[in-house]
Design a protein around this motif. Structure first.
Motif, short mmCIF file in Angstrom:
data_model
loop_
_atom_site.label_atom_id
_atom_site.label_comp_id
_atom_site.label_asym_id
_atom_site.label_seq_id
_atom_site.Cartn_x
_atom_site.Cartn_y
_atom_site.Cartn_z
N VAL A 1 7.94 -10.69 -33.85
CA VAL A 1 7.55 -11.38 -35.08
C VAL A 1 6.25 -12.16 -34.89
O VAL A 1 5.30 -11.99 -35.67
N PRO A 2 6.13 -13.03 -33.88
CA PRO A 2 4.88 -13.78 -33.72
C PRO A 2 3.81 -13.09 -32.88
O PRO A 2 2.73 -13.64 -32.70
N ILE A 3 4.06 -11.88 -32.39
CA ILE A 3 3.12 -11.25 -31.46
C ILE A 3 1.77 -10.96 -32.10
O ILE A 3 0.74 -10.93 -31.41
N ASP A 4 1.73 -10.78 -33.43
CA ASP A 4 0.46 -10.39 -34.05
C ASP A 4 -0.60 -11.48 -33.96
O ASP A 4 -1.79 -11.20 -34.10
N ARG A 5 -0.20 -12.72 -33.69
CA ARG A 5 -1.19 -13.79 -33.56
C ARG A 5 -2.06 -13.61 -32.32
O ARG A 5 -3.11 -14.25 -32.21
N TYR A 6 -1.62 -12.76 -31.41
CA TYR A 6 -2.39 -12.51 -30.19
C TYR A 6 -3.17 -11.20 -30.24
O TYR A 6 -3.75 -10.78 -29.24
N PHE A 7 -3.16 -10.55 -31.39
CA PHE A 7 -3.94 -9.33 -31.58
C PHE A 7 -5.12 -9.61 -32.49
O PHE A 7 -5.05 -10.48 -33.37
N ASP A 8 -6.19 -8.89 -32.26
CA ASP A 8 -7.35 -8.97 -33.14
C ASP A 8 -7.04 -8.13 -34.38
O ASP A 8 -7.29 -6.93 -34.42
N LYS B 1 0.06 -11.91 -22.62
CA LYS B 1 -0.61 -12.09 -21.33
C LYS B 1 -0.41 -10.86 -20.45
O LYS B 1 -1.32 -10.45 -19.72
N SER B 2 0.77 -10.28 -20.52
CA SER B 2 1.05 -9.08 -19.73
C SER B 2 0.20 -7.91 -20.20
O SER B 2 -0.36 -7.16 -19.40
N LEU B 3 0.10 -7.74 -21.52
CA LEU B 3 -0.73 -6.66 -22.07
C LEU B 3 -2.20 -6.87 -21.73
O LEU B 3 -2.94 -5.92 -21.50
N ASN B 4 -2.60 -8.13 -21.70
CA ASN B 4 -3.99 -8.46 -21.39
C ASN B 4 -4.36 -8.11 -19.95
O ASN B 4 -5.54 -7.98 -19.62
N GLN B 5 -3.35 -7.96 -19.10
CA GLN B 5 -3.58 -7.60 -17.70
C GLN B 5 -3.35 -6.11 -17.43
O GLN B 5 -3.47 -5.66 -16.30
N LEU B 6 -3.04 -5.37 -18.49
CA LEU B 6 -2.65 -3.97 -18.34
C LEU B 6 -3.89 -3.08 -18.29
O LEU B 6 -4.35 -2.55 -19.30
N LYS B 7 -4.44 -2.91 -17.12
CA LYS B 7 -5.68 -2.16 -16.95
C LYS B 7 -5.49 -0.68 -17.29
O LYS B 7 -4.48 -0.09 -16.97
N GLY B 8 -6.50 -0.13 -17.93
CA GLY B 8 -6.51 1.30 -18.21
C GLY B 8 -5.84 1.70 -19.51
O GLY B 8 -6.05 2.81 -20.00
N SER B 9 -5.04 0.82 -20.08
CA SER B 9 -4.29 1.20 -21.28
C SER B 9 -5.15 1.15 -22.54
O SER B 9 -4.84 1.81 -23.53
N GLY B 10 -6.19 0.32 -22.52
CA GLY B 10 -7.03 0.17 -23.70
C GLY B 10 -6.57 -0.93 -24.63
O GLY B 10 -7.35 -1.45 -25.43
N ILE B 11 -5.30 -1.34 -24.51
CA ILE B 11 -4.78 -2.32 -25.46
C ILE B 11 -5.33 -3.72 -25.20
O ILE B 11 -5.44 -4.53 -26.11
N ARG B 12 -5.72 -3.98 -23.95
CA ARG B 12 -6.21 -5.32 -23.62
C ARG B 12 -7.48 -5.65 -24.40
O ARG B 12 -7.81 -6.82 -24.61
N ASP B 13 -8.19 -4.64 -24.86
CA ASP B 13 -9.41 -4.86 -25.64
C ASP B 13 -9.12 -5.50 -26.98
O ASP B 13 -10.00 -6.05 -27.62
N TYR B 14 -7.86 -5.42 -27.42
CA TYR B 14 -7.49 -5.93 -28.73
C TYR B 14 -6.65 -7.21 -28.65
O TYR B 14 -6.20 -7.72 -29.67
N ILE B 15 -6.46 -7.71 -27.44
CA ILE B 15 -5.67 -8.92 -27.23
C ILE B 15 -6.59 -10.13 -27.16
O ILE B 15 -7.64 -10.08 -26.53
N PHE B 16 -6.20 -11.19 -27.80
CA PHE B 16 -6.94 -12.45 -27.69
C PHE B 16 -5.95 -13.59 -27.58
O PHE B 16 -5.10 -13.78 -28.44
N ILE B 17 -6.06 -14.33 -26.49
CA ILE B 17 -5.19 -15.48 -26.25
C ILE B 17 -6.03 -16.75 -26.37
O ILE B 17 -6.91 -16.99 -25.54
N PRO B 18 -5.83 -17.55 -27.40
CA PRO B 18 -6.61 -18.78 -27.57
C PRO B 18 -6.49 -19.69 -26.35
O PRO B 18 -5.47 -19.70 -25.66
#
Length: 514
Positions: free
Chosen positions: A296-303, A485-502
């Protein structure tokens, strides 16, 4: 026969003339060249990291059937280094009479004149003063001039080739002072204007135009939409479009002949968004006001200017029933190439296989099956948890999506000061599914358990108002942060490019440590 030859000759001449006219038309088609820094073209101009320059969008305001657009801007350059790196020379050599050159520099000109890092600074102002240096970065002897000198050189070079220069003041940074955006009228914007006036070329005060628009929109609405919180200099796609709109406005307001190529009603296309789909059970899903899953709140960490987040998790479902009820097929039908799929199951897979609620899966990773017979003379072939997880991975990859498997969040069950893991069952099998089928794995079970242990049993108890499985909103928010934070460390997946942690979230939870 002579009459046929005459007709053939006339047709040949007509075709030849038509061809010549077309070639002449193509040859006379002017080109708009853009030179500048990363606020004109960021990176390769492909939106990496969500950052774009206004030069990536100005072509959408021009009639490209009549004019070409070439963006030669390069991030990190100043008015000086764009020339010393040899970037201006090929543009100059390509210029034809009637071409246009849009010029915007200044963001990087304030750096050091001589260092071993960038050595890109220019002397402040528009004068003829210069400084002799042995460049620490390049090892070459160099005469450094003023900002105005370099801008003036580009203007004069363009004019010599019969091209038409237009000068822009640098876009403003997303800095605010009591609701106002600082201008650069007394520095690079003012110096750009002075040179443009002295050289009698078009000047567009892009800095003033954009700062005024930003103030009208308001700081709260600008940050996160036109600029990212993490970067006060480089624009998002929407910010780049805003700047390009104002450049086009400036062209329209001028007497420059480029305004004849402006479209009356430009149709602006922003980059297509990717989709992030989440599938899972009630620890991920939106359940009610009391019990909330981390999805539910995960979208706040996505661009969310670049991705759509769809939480398709459903309470009470297992890896088996999410498929059996058709929930997975609906998601699968929506998946496109480049999308992402987050998968978390396990909490309900340990249930009964052949008794209501009929949601259990066979344990393990094997290919064994069990046939379940229902009272209405129907049957179901039940597979292992690992089989179902691998099917999700395989089918997502067939659609060109990137599957990311997350082990299930831990329950609020403690053994002494340690939270119970399931690393010998569902967490283990989730990891093995990725190892066998592909995709990416996040050990959410262990990372959240570790965070709970840091916080202590009493604090964690507050997250579970009803039972030891389902969190409230506060618990869901903590878990969502761990996921991000885990997704932001997930190298190679491409998803980290869309994660933003204030920044204010980067250490959330630390204050609750024991």
């Amino acid at each position: 026969m002579m009459k046929l030859l005459k007709i053939f000759f006339q047709l040949s001449i007509a075709i030849l003339l038509l061809s010549c006219n077309q070639n002449t038309s193509e040859e006379n088609k002017p080109t708009v060249y853009l030179v500048g820094d990363s606020t004109v073209k960021n990176g390769r101009g492909d939106g990496s990291g969500g950052l774009w320059g206004w030069g990536d969008y100005i072509g959408q305001f021009l009639d490209t059937s009549k004019v070409e657009v070439e963006n030669h801007a390069l991030g990190g350059t100043s008015s000086r280094t764009f020339q010393t790196k040899g970037l201006w020379k090929p543009v100059k050599n390509s210029l034809q009479k009637g071409d246009y050159v849009l010029i915007q520099f200044g963001h990087n000109d304030s750096g050091p004149i001589n260092d071993d890092f960038r050595a890109r600074g220019t002397i402040k102002g528009t004068g003829d003063e210069s400084e002799e240096i042995d460049n620490m970065l390049t090892g070459k002897h160099e005469t450094v001039h003023s900002y105005g000198w370099y801008i003036r050189k580009v203007i004069k070079d363009a004019k010599e080739k019969g091209a038409i220069p237009l000068v822009m003041s640098p876009i403003p940074r997303n800095d605010w002072n009591n609701g106002n955006v600082p201008r650069n009228k007394n520095s690079y914007g003012g110096w750009a204007k002075k040179v443009a006036e002295e050289e009698n070329v078009t000047f567009i005060d892009l800095n003033e135009k954009m700062a005024s628009e930003m103030e009208e929109i308001g700081e709260k609405n600008v940050t996160g939409t036109f600029f990212y919180e993490r970067d006060h200099t480089h624009t998002s796609a929407k910010g780049a479009v805003l700047a390009a709109t104002l450049v086009a406005e400036g062209i329209q307001e001028s007497e420059n002949s480029l305004n004849s190529y402006l479209l009356e009603n430009p149709q602006i296309k922003l980059p297509a968004k990717k989709d992030v789909y989440i599938i899972g059970d009630s620890t991920v899903a939106s359940n009610n006001d009391t019990l909330v899953g981390w999805g539910v709140p995960i979208d706040r960490y996505f661009d969310t200017t670049r991705v759509n987040v769809y939480n398709k998790a459903r309470g009470g479902r297992s890896s088996r029933t999410f498929r059996g009820e058709g929930l997975w097929q609906a998601v699968l039908d929506s998946l496109d190439e480049g999308d992402f799929l987050l998968i978390q199951f396990g909490h309900n897979d340990g249930g009964h296989i052949d008794k209501p609620k009929y949601r259990g899966s066979l344990k393990g990773m094997g290919d064994e099956t069990q046939t379940v017979e229902f009272s209405e003379d129907s049957t179901e072939v039940v597979h292992t948890y690992g089989w179902y997880m691998k099917k999700y991975i395989d089918e997502a990859e067939e659609k060109g999506a990137t599957p990311i498997v997350l082990s299930m969040i831990p329950r609020n069950i403690w053994h002494g000061d340690k939270v119970e893991r399931n690393d010998d069952s569902y967490a283990k099998w989730a990891k093995e599914a990725v190892e066998e089928a592909g995709g990416y794995f996040v050990d959410l079970n262990d990372s959240i358990a570790s965070r709970y242990e840091d916080m202590g049993r009493q604090k964690v108890k507050e997250f579970f108002p009803k039972d030891h499985t389902h969190t409230n909103l506060e618990g869901a928010e903590l878990n969502a942060l761990v996921v991000a934070k885990s997704l932001n460390q997930l190298k190679g997946s491409g998803i980290r490019d869309y994660i933003f942690i204030p920044k204010n979230q980067s250490k959330k939870g630390q204050e609750n440590k024991k």
